[in-house]
Design a protein around this motif. Structure first.
Motif, PDB file in Angstrom:
ATOM      1  N   ASP A 113      47.364  38.560  33.864  1.00 12.56           N
ATOM      2  CA  ASP A 113      46.505  39.669  33.459  1.00 12.56           C
ATOM      3  C   ASP A 113      45.374  39.868  34.473  1.00 12.56           C
ATOM      4  O   ASP A 113      44.974  41.000  34.757  1.00 12.56           O
ATOM      5  CB  ASP A 113      45.922  39.400  32.072  1.00 12.56           C
ATOM      6  CG  ASP A 113      46.983  39.476  30.975  1.00 12.56           C
ATOM      7  OD1 ASP A 113      48.050  40.066  31.227  1.00 12.56           O
ATOM      8  OD2 ASP A 113      46.743  38.943  29.876  1.00 12.56           O
ATOM      9  N   GLU A 152      46.756  41.831  37.329  1.00  7.13           N
ATOM     10  CA  GLU A 152      47.098  43.203  36.990  1.00  7.13           C
ATOM     11  C   GLU A 152      45.876  44.118  36.920  1.00  7.13           C
ATOM     12  O   GLU A 152      45.973  45.321  37.166  1.00  7.13           O
ATOM     13  CB  GLU A 152      47.864  43.250  35.664  1.00  7.13           C
ATOM     14  CG  GLU A 152      49.244  42.605  35.719  1.00  7.13           C
ATOM     15  CD  GLU A 152      50.110  43.189  36.817  1.00  7.13           C
ATOM     16  OE1 GLU A 152      50.135  44.425  36.986  1.00  7.13           O
ATOM     17  OE2 GLU A 152      50.762  42.412  37.533  1.00  7.13           O
ATOM     18  N   THR A 153      44.716  43.580  36.582  1.00  6.66           N
ATOM     19  CA  THR A 153      43.518  44.415  36.492  1.00  6.66           C
ATOM     20  C   THR A 153      43.119  44.978  37.856  1.00  6.66           C
ATOM     21  O   THR A 153      42.397  45.974  37.920  1.00  6.66           O
ATOM     22  CB  THR A 153      42.333  43.627  35.916  1.00  6.66           C
ATOM     23  OG1 THR A 153      42.055  42.502  36.763  1.00  6.66           O
ATOM     24  CG2 THR A 153      42.627  43.149  34.505  1.00  6.66           C
ATOM     25  N   HIS A 154      43.583  44.352  38.931  1.00  4.61           N
ATOM     26  CA  HIS A 154      43.230  44.799  40.273  1.00  4.61           C
ATOM     27  C   HIS A 154      44.381  45.523  40.975  1.00  4.61           C
ATOM     28  O   HIS A 154      44.251  45.875  42.147  1.00  4.61           O
ATOM     29  CB  HIS A 154      42.803  43.601  41.126  1.00  4.61           C
ATOM     30  CG  HIS A 154      41.577  42.906  40.621  1.00  4.61           C
ATOM     31  ND1 HIS A 154      40.328  43.477  40.664  1.00  4.61           N
ATOM     32  CD2 HIS A 154      41.412  41.694  40.037  1.00  4.61           C
ATOM     33  CE1 HIS A 154      39.435  42.652  40.146  1.00  4.61           C
ATOM     34  NE2 HIS A 154      40.066  41.567  39.756  1.00  4.61           N
TER      35      HIS A 154
END
Length: 259
Positions: A198, A201-203
């Motif tokens: 996670d 994935e945020t970047h």
């Protein structure tokens, strides 16, 4: 017998066409390479450039643009165990030279930051990249997105450093992150080719342009074959059992996010 062979060929052709459609996201606009005259690709390890955007680099070179590859580490940990092998760095530098010739890359610049250690040398890395970019004066930079594609610490550190240097010192230079369509990312995770989290994935950047590489697939294959030391290391999961030529034959576009 002939009917069976015909059916088999038709089946293979159908699978190939399906794979081609799957890897091509037509919702992403096509990009234009003609406005760029000097491209500098910055990556941590020899082979990163070929795997992620080798076809595009070849297209730029074929169009008459200068293409410079900057490799930040020797890749001395590029083995299945991830252990230090000093001689491996020399071998990978030589392989990078052969791959560069296959892709039409004008020059390869080798830095000597430690493999898997980029995140520990942020200040030195920033100063180095500032000096290199100032010297080369490109109009386009290409590197990983801030997720580093797979979250590898060197990939992330490289992307962060290039992004910071460009923002503070070279705002007029275009910057492209290499990336992939979402559905392709989901497939790679499903077959064990890509492990993320996670936090990664945020970047992650979503593609904003795609470039048709077409015949440049052949050059990309030649460049990949140059990296003999990395055979077995590039592929993970089911990817180890699929011929590289088969994978790349359906990979007709490379994707980028414009920053």
């Amino acid at each position: 017998m002939l009917r069976g062979a015909s059916f088999s060929l038709a089946g293979v052709a159908g699978l190939w066409a399906g794979a081609l459609l799957f890897t091509t996201d037509r919702l992403v606009p096509r990009g234009d390479i003609r406005r760029f005259k000097h491209v500098v690709a910055v990556f941590p390890h020899a082979d990163d450039e070929t795997v992620t955007c080798g076809g595009t680099l070849h297209r730029f070179a074929a169009s008459g643009a200068l293409v410079t590859l900057v490799l930040l580490t020797g890749g001395e940990r590029g083995n299945p165990a991830g252990v230090m092998q000093a001689k491996l760095a020399d071998r990978r530098r030589a392989e990078a030279g052969r791959a560069a010739r296959a892709l039409g890359i004008t020059d390869v610049v080798h830095a000597s930051f430690g493999d898997a250690e980029l995140s520990h040398h942020v200040d030195e890395l920033t100063a180095y990249l500032t000096a290199v970019i100032e010297h080369l004066r490109p109009d386009l930079l290409i590197t990983y997105d801030l997720a580093g594609l797979d979250g590898h610490s060197d990939h992330v550190a490289c992307a962060n450093a290039v992004t910071a240097v460009r923002r503070t010192s070279f705002p007029d230079v275009a910057l492209w992150y290499v990336t992939l369509p979402r559905r392709v990312l989901r497939l790679l995770r499903a077959v064990g080719q890509l492990v993320t989290s996670d936090a990664v994935e945020t970047h992650r950047a979503s593609p904003t342009l795609r470039l048709f590489i077409g015949p440049s697939v052949a050059a990309k294959l030649r460049a990949l074959r140059a990296y003999k030391s990395q055979r077995g290391a590039i592929g993970k999961g089911l990817g180890r059992f699929l011929p590289t030529a088969l994978i790349l034959s359906v990979w007709q576009h490379e994707y980028f996010a414009e920053v």
